[in-house]
Design a protein around this motif. Sequence first.
Motif, PDB file in Angstrom:
ATOM      1  N   CYS A 138       0.831  -1.211   0.000  1.00 35.58           N
ATOM      2  CA  CYS A 138       0.000   0.000   0.000  1.00 35.58           C
ATOM      3  C   CYS A 138       0.858   1.250   0.000  1.00 35.58           C
ATOM      4  CB  CYS A 138      -0.863   0.046   1.263  1.00 35.58           C
ATOM      5  SG  CYS A 138      -1.831  -1.429   1.576  1.00 35.58           S
ATOM      6  N   LEU A 139       0.366   2.273  -0.672  1.00 37.15           N
ATOM      7  CA  LEU A 139       1.030   3.568  -0.624  1.00 37.15           C
ATOM      8  C   LEU A 139       0.314   4.469   0.379  1.00 37.15           C
ATOM      9  CD1 LEU A 139       2.072   4.628  -4.215  1.00 37.15           C
ATOM     10  CD2 LEU A 139       3.109   3.000  -2.645  1.00 37.15           C
ATOM     11  N   GLY A 140       1.091   5.157   1.199  1.00 29.38           N
ATOM     12  CA  GLY A 140       0.534   6.156   2.109  1.00 29.38           C
ATOM     13  C   GLY A 140       0.786   7.541   1.528  1.00 29.38           C
ATOM     14  N   VAL A 143     -10.905   4.838   0.312  1.00 35.73           N
ATOM     15  CA  VAL A 143     -11.122   4.257  -1.015  1.00 35.73           C
ATOM     16  C   VAL A 143      -9.820   4.314  -1.812  1.00 35.73           C
ATOM     17  CG1 VAL A 143     -11.964   6.455  -1.998  1.00 35.73           C
ATOM     18  CG2 VAL A 143     -12.516   4.302  -3.132  1.00 35.73           C
ATOM     19  N   GLU A 144      -9.504   3.217  -2.521  1.00 33.13           N
ATOM     20  CA  GLU A 144      -8.256   3.178  -3.293  1.00 33.13           C
ATOM     21  C   GLU A 144      -8.422   2.348  -4.574  1.00 33.13           C
ATOM     22  OE1 GLU A 144      -4.801   2.395  -0.908  1.00 33.13           O
ATOM     23  OE2 GLU A 144      -5.582   3.605   0.758  1.00 33.13           O
ATOM     24  N   LEU A 145      -7.634   2.708  -5.559  1.00 35.14           N
ATOM     25  CA  LEU A 145      -7.512   1.876  -6.757  1.00 35.14           C
ATOM     26  C   LEU A 145      -6.502   0.770  -6.464  1.00 35.14           C
ATOM     27  CD1 LEU A 145      -7.830   1.260  -9.840  1.00 35.14           C
ATOM     28  CD2 LEU A 145      -5.938   2.875 -10.207  1.00 35.14           C
ATOM     29  N   ASN A 158     -10.960  -0.964  -0.093  1.00 33.81           N
ATOM     30  CA  ASN A 158     -11.147  -0.049   1.040  1.00 33.81           C
ATOM     31  C   ASN A 158     -10.067  -0.395   2.066  1.00 33.81           C
ATOM     32  OD1 ASN A 158     -11.935   1.557   3.153  1.00 33.81           O
ATOM     33  ND2 ASN A 158     -14.020   0.736   3.325  1.00 33.81           N
ATOM     34  N   ASP A 159      -9.098   0.493   2.210  1.00 32.14           N
ATOM     35  CA  ASP A 159      -7.980   0.279   3.148  1.00 32.14           C
ATOM     36  C   ASP A 159      -8.445   0.712   4.550  1.00 32.14           C
ATOM     37  OD1 ASP A 159      -5.579   0.201   4.524  1.00 32.14           O
ATOM     38  OD2 ASP A 159      -4.724   1.956   3.521  1.00 32.14           O
ATOM     39  N   ILE A 160      -9.305  -0.123   5.150  1.00 30.80           N
ATOM     40  CA  ILE A 160      -9.843   0.211   6.482  1.00 30.80           C
ATOM     41  C   ILE A 160      -8.685   0.265   7.485  1.00 30.80           C
ATOM     42  CG2 ILE A 160     -11.333  -0.565   8.372  1.00 30.80           C
ATOM     43  CD1 ILE A 160     -13.226  -1.742   6.298  1.00 30.80           C
ATOM     44  N   GLY A 169      -2.313  -1.787  12.663  1.00 26.64           N
ATOM     45  CA  GLY A 169      -3.505  -0.942  12.517  1.00 26.64           C
ATOM     46  C   GLY A 169      -4.155  -1.057  11.151  1.00 26.64           C
ATOM     47  N   LYS A 170      -3.412  -1.593  10.182  1.00 25.10           N
ATOM     48  CA  LYS A 170      -3.942  -1.744   8.827  1.00 25.10           C
ATOM     49  C   LYS A 170      -4.373  -3.178   8.539  1.00 25.10           C
ATOM     50  CE  LYS A 170      -3.037   2.404   6.889  1.00 25.10           C
ATOM     51  NZ  LYS A 170      -4.032   3.173   6.090  1.00 25.10           N
ATOM     52  N   SER A 171      -4.139  -4.080   9.500  1.00 20.37           N
ATOM     53  CA  SER A 171      -4.301  -5.512   9.212  1.00 20.37           C
ATOM     54  C   SER A 171      -5.374  -6.198  10.043  1.00 20.37           C
ATOM     55  CB  SER A 171      -2.971  -6.245   9.409  1.00 20.37           C
ATOM     56  OG  SER A 171      -2.023  -5.787   8.470  1.00 20.37           O
TER      57      SER A 171
END
Length: 298
Positions: free
Chosen positions: A85-87, A142-144, A171-173, A188-190
Amino acid sequence: MKLVTCEYQQSQRLGVVIGDQVVLPSLSNEASQAPTDMLELIAGGFPALDRLAAVVDQAPDAARVPLESVGLLAPIPRPTKNIMCLGWNYSEHAEESALASNRETKLPKHPMVFTKSVSSVNSPYGEFVADAQVSQELDWEVELGVIIGRGGRKIAIEDALSHVFGYTVINDISARDVQSRHKQFFLGKSLDGACPMGPWIVTADEIADPQNLDLRCWVNGELKQASNTRHQIFDLAKTLSILSRGMTLAPGDIISTGTPSGVGFARKPPEFLKPGDVVECEVEGIGKIKNRVVSAPS
Ligand code: MG
């Protein structure tokens, strides 16, 4: 092609969406000639896609079922590698994040890369279980999503898009409290279910310009994010080139290319997801995913 992984008659199957129907090659007499699993299809490259297309063309009525009769899963329910993922890949999101964290805005000079665990993958319409004992600050993004087709190392910017198999919606919840408490973003992302994905993969040939796609997110029908992939700081080609400098990208790898502004934690006052909320994420030309937040059993 619009490619799905779905559940039909208690089996997980690869399918091709055509209008309001899904063709399931596994129900066809020609099934043995076509891949039956998304990762196998992707690894098989163009010959595998051609075989699938031929089977779909000749599919008997028995292999065509209404889209509403299948249970859609994430197109790749169990990726072989963490989702990359890109931040802060949209400048307005980098600015709102810095402001909300009392930091000076510095746009990244290099892509900021983190990953989400493979176990966070969720279905396009799956529930997300919010556990208040784990996080009080659940947020939407929301992400591509980009699916790698042909793998490679040191991929040149000019060749990069030819390595893309297709695109999906992610959706990178994010659990903001967990994300900041542990310094690294990984935990926190997983959270389980924190990566809804789908509803399908649209193959790259159907997306004329991935760098000009509107993306939007709604919570309970209220528009929260609206932007376009042309506003990415690092475009897809540059991102793939940089990621692959020292790390071989493989067929089926998933890259989530960052979220635009409008996330919950940067709002005034901050907004977070709670049980009962419905989050919808859409990318133009691909589709929309929709996930309800439910509470964890106590
Ligand atoms: Mg993100």
